[in-house]
Design an enzyme around this catalytic site. Structure first.
Site: not given
Ligand code: AP5
Length: 216
Positions: A13, A88, A127, A161, A172
């Protein structure tokens, strides 16, 4: 345009949101980034959220809704948003509708990036991010062109992270399947959902997303 990127942790994402932001002049809003900034700043909100994030659970709706409302208000007259990691829960989606409705806006498209659970653990474990500009990399799939040097800003410090351990990723993923996946039905009933194959390489996924946004 208001675009929601849905998908499990590590689906890509953030990677795709950054590309779309540059190509389509949309503002990326990532609740994960906002929460990590609050944790780093040591604010009261950050202290509340930090422990929850380290367990891989979702932060309470009222916290993230407050954060997103403030940021959207600041940019509401622009060309639009890419919502990365928000909403979410069904409660967050309903709050978003209430925020946008009075301004004559609504979610235009929801793109679900589909990836197998086992592939996600490998992606997340590899990552890392430039500490200076936030550009994302991966040990295997997206290395800097020159080892140890950020392609974008030339920075040489990188971070990983705290919630990117295998155990926390499993938690997660559980939260995603239980609390976030139901949004596919919520937006599906409004015919806004398009799925893309997130197992493909980064460029291919980007092209697929582009096609869905251009009406294909
Ligand atoms: P990346 O693009 O970083 O993936 P992502 O989907 O953004 O993953 P996140 O881990 O950031 O998502 P998340 O939803 O768990 O975390 P968030 O920060 O939102 O890609 C991942 C890796 O793969 C990278 O190294 C990239 O280079 C590689 N890659 C990408 N595409 C690829 C491909 N096609 N092929 C191969 N490699 C690829 O949330 C973190 C925490 O915050 C949550 O757990 C929660 O506690 C809290 N939180 C955040 N938002 C909310 C909300 N709305 N409500 C409640 N809690 C929340």
């Amino acid at each position: 345009m208001i675009l929601v990127l849905l998908g499990p942790p590590g689906a890509g994402k953030g990677t795709q949101a950054k590309r779309l932001q540059d190509m389509r002049a949309l503002v990326q809003l990532s609740t994960g980034d906002m929460l990590r900034a609050a944790v780093a700043a040591g604010s009261e909100l950050g202290q509340r959220a930090g422990d929850i994030m380290e367990r891989g659970e979702l932060v309470p709706d009222e916290i993230v809704i407050g954060l997103i409302a403030e940021r959207m208000d600041a940019d509401m007259d622009g060309t639009g948003f890419i919502l990365d990691g928000f909403p979410r829960t069904i409660g967050q989606a309903e709050a978003l509708d209430k925020l946008l409705g009075p301004r004559g806006k609504g979610v235009d498209r929801v793109v679900v990036i589909e990836v197998d659970d086992d592939a996600l653990v490998a992606r997340i474990a590899g990552r890392f991010t430039c500490a200076k500009c936030g550009e994302g990399y991966h040990d295997q799939f997206k290395k800097p062109k020159v080892e140890g040097v950020c392609d974008v800003c030339g920075g040489t410090n990188f971070t990983r992270r705290r919630d990117d351990t295998e155990e926390v990723v499993r938690s997660r993923l559980k939260a995603y399947h239980a609390q976030t996946e139901p949004l596919i039905g919520y937006y599906g009933a409004q015919d806004k959902v398009r799925a893309v194959d997130g197992m493909a390489d980064i460029e291919t996924v980007q092209k697929e997303i582009d096609q869905t946004l251009d009406g294909a």
